[in-house]
Design an enzyme around this catalytic site. Sequence first.
Site, PDB file in Angstrom:
ATOM      1  NE  ARG A   1      36.283  29.436  61.782  1.00  0.00           N
ATOM      2  CZ  ARG A   1      36.140  28.551  62.786  1.00  0.00           C
ATOM      3  NH1 ARG A   1      36.751  28.486  63.908  1.00  0.00           N
ATOM      4  NH2 ARG A   1      34.843  28.001  62.635  1.00  0.00           N
TER       5      ARG A   1
ATOM      6  CE  LYS B   1      14.689  29.555  67.535  1.00  0.00           C
ATOM      7  NZ  LYS B   1      14.876  28.910  66.386  1.00  0.00           N
TER       8      LYS B   1
ATOM      9  CG  HIS C   1      12.345  33.014  60.601  1.00  0.00           C
ATOM     10  ND1 HIS C   1      12.704  32.019  61.533  1.00  0.00           N
ATOM     11  CD2 HIS C   1      11.717  32.211  59.725  1.00  0.00           C
ATOM     12  CE1 HIS C   1      12.123  30.914  61.333  1.00  0.00           C
ATOM     13  NE2 HIS C   1      11.771  30.997  60.226  1.00  0.00           N
TER      14      HIS C   1
ATOM     15  CE  LYS D   1       7.614  31.452  58.814  1.00  0.00           C
ATOM     16  NZ  LYS D   1       8.373  30.726  57.972  1.00  0.00           N
TER      17      LYS D   1
ATOM     18  CD  GLU E   1      10.272  22.179  61.309  1.00  0.00           C
ATOM     19  OE1 GLU E   1      11.180  21.444  60.961  1.00  0.00           O
ATOM     20  OE2 GLU E   1      10.438  23.173  62.111  1.00  0.00           O
TER      21      GLU E   1
ATOM     22  CG  ASP F   1      14.159  24.805  67.138  1.00  0.00           C
ATOM     23  OD1 ASP F   1      15.036  25.658  66.937  1.00  0.00           O
ATOM     24  OD2 ASP F   1      13.567  24.247  66.468  1.00  0.00           O
TER      25      ASP F   1
ATOM     26  CG  HIS G   1       9.684  30.788  65.616  1.00  0.00           C
ATOM     27  ND1 HIS G   1      10.392  31.639  65.524  1.00  0.00           N
ATOM     28  CD2 HIS G   1      10.395  29.644  65.139  1.00  0.00           C
ATOM     29  CE1 HIS G   1      11.532  31.354  65.191  1.00  0.00           C
ATOM     30  NE2 HIS G   1      11.575  30.292  64.795  1.00  0.00           N
TER      31      HIS G   1
HETATM   32  C1  BG6 Z   1      13.956  27.808  63.194  1.00  0.00           C
HETATM   33  C2  BG6 Z   1      13.930  26.473  64.070  1.00  0.00           C
HETATM   34  O1  BG6 Z   1      13.823  29.072  64.083  1.00  0.00           O
HETATM   35  O2  BG6 Z   1      12.386  27.587  62.661  1.00  0.00           O
HETATM   36  C3  BG6 Z   1      13.930  25.292  63.009  1.00  0.00           C
HETATM   37  O3  BG6 Z   1      15.424  26.591  64.632  1.00  0.00           O
HETATM   38  C4  BG6 Z   1      12.821  25.423  62.371  1.00  0.00           C
HETATM   39  O4  BG6 Z   1      14.037  23.879  63.936  1.00  0.00           O
HETATM   40  C5  BG6 Z   1      12.483  26.513  61.746  1.00  0.00           C
HETATM   41  O5  BG6 Z   1      12.755  24.336  61.444  1.00  0.00           O
HETATM   42  C6  BG6 Z   1      10.905  26.656  61.190  1.00  0.00           C
HETATM   43  O6  BG6 Z   1      10.992  27.711  60.399  1.00  0.00           O
HETATM   44  P1  BG6 Z   1      10.272  27.724  58.871  1.00  0.00           P
HETATM   45  O7  BG6 Z   1      10.399  29.182  58.560  1.00  0.00           O
HETATM   46  O8  BG6 Z   1      10.764  26.890  57.965  1.00  0.00           O
HETATM   47  O9  BG6 Z   1       8.609  27.523  59.420  1.00  0.00           O
END
Ligand code: BG6
Length: 494
Positions: free
Chosen positions: A47, A150, A180, A184, A218, A237, A242
């Site tokens: 935008r 997602k 994603h 990996k 994390e 999330d 994942h």
């Molecule tokens: C994302 C989540 O999909 O994956 C985040 O929304 C999370 O909250 C992240 O921190 C973790 O991904 P990675 O690749 O850093 O392990």
Amino acid sequence: MVNQEPCTYIIFGATGNLSSTKLLPALYHLEVANRLPTGTMILAVGRRTWNRDKWIAEVEKMLVNKARNGLNAEIFAQFKQRLYYFEGNLTQESMYAEMREFINKDSVFPQNIAFYMSIRPAEFGNVVQHLSQNQLLDEEHGWKRVVVEKPFGSDLESAYALHQRFSKYLKEEQIYRIDHYLGKGTVQNVLVFRFANLMLEPLWNRNYIDHVQITHSEMLGVEQRADYYDNAGAMRDMIQSHLLQLLTLVAMEPPISMEAESLRDEKVKVLKSIRPITPNTVHAQTCRAQYMAGMINKQMVRGYLQEDKIPQNSVTETYAAVKLFIDNWRWAGVPFYLRTGKRLKESQSMISICFKSPPQQFFRPNQIKKMDPNWVLLGIQPTESIRAEVTIKEPGLEMNTRQITLDAGFRKEDDVAKDAYEELLLDVIKGDRSLFLRYDEVEYAWKIVDPILRVWATERDYIPTYQAGSWGPKESRRLFEKETQSWRHSLDPE
Ligand code: BG6
């Protein structure tokens, strides 16, 4: 890589966080690796009232910190020739016709187009509809693919509604649902480890495995994502996407080939075999909590409720753990413990497989102490390794035993690290969907977590807490089936 057909990558939400931290760096690294087909163009849609020069300058700034081994001036000079900017507001219908004109006006933009939705999920449906109504999804002169991040829906019902909407305008083959984690290298290694080696396969079942743990922890907090995260929470999330994907890779049967549909068929079978959690079993099989202030890296950090833009009465979980059973021949009776949390003691992802004890305990030091079990540990990040813990005799005159680790770190010194997005963005160009989710995977993953979310949604008065910098709430221990089971926090022996 010149023998692939060129395409136009159109990034919606190009000025946002995902684009600057992941997508553009990944595309730049594909340039470095010479993997972008000649003639491939990248059109940013945003935008802001920027022009092409301004956009190129912005991308350069993004890449300075993100490029591995620093930004290479020569390669960037080549990369920037692919960069274009189109100022547009996705919510305005007229934007789509204007964009179509822009890309058709000169022949610089290939007609194979990948639309990357780096935008709010609430906008996915409308954008696809507008693309279709403006003939931007017609495949007469080249393929058209839509890449969605997602979350795909926020529960089973909304995922289904979105799927129905997408299906009106797109064929399933045109939809690339990203998780994603599947990009990996270490996650793909779970498949290679299991299906390229015979050694462990006879043991990979309920007869020898006591339980499996899948952990993603994390140290980071909610960061700038309060709007999204407070509505999502850790279960949506991380676990719905994942961690359940990781579980499918650990638990699936060998597919008939590594081709996309065969792989996805086997993954879906695992999800379908997971014993449904009912409202009555939610408490016994799950645990949720929210972080309070605490110390991370010797610094005091705020609690979740003190983070910017988080409502004072939020009961969103920043920690979630769940116990699942896969009711099939291979896994009946083996608990799979999945857990994730923000602001935990360490940042890491790992899969820990705990084996049963031998039928007779010849070498235990006394009647009370049991021998340590064998573990196979798959380090996903930051340490990428496969480890096995076995018992040996300690040197010396006594018959004492000790646990040692056979450690196969899988990165050689000259192996180049890559980010998950590099492989996934390239797969979109190649049309390889094996690392993307088919709708039924999303659907069955929602079916697993939906009953939990529904019960949690009714319990809005209170959420247990844990201190930032800890391993989460102590009460998560109650998920374990046996006294001998406990959370495995580290790849190193504990
Ligand atoms: C994302 C989540 O999909 O994956 C985040 O929304 C999370 O909250 C992240 O921190 C973790 O991904 P990675 O690749 O850093 O392990």
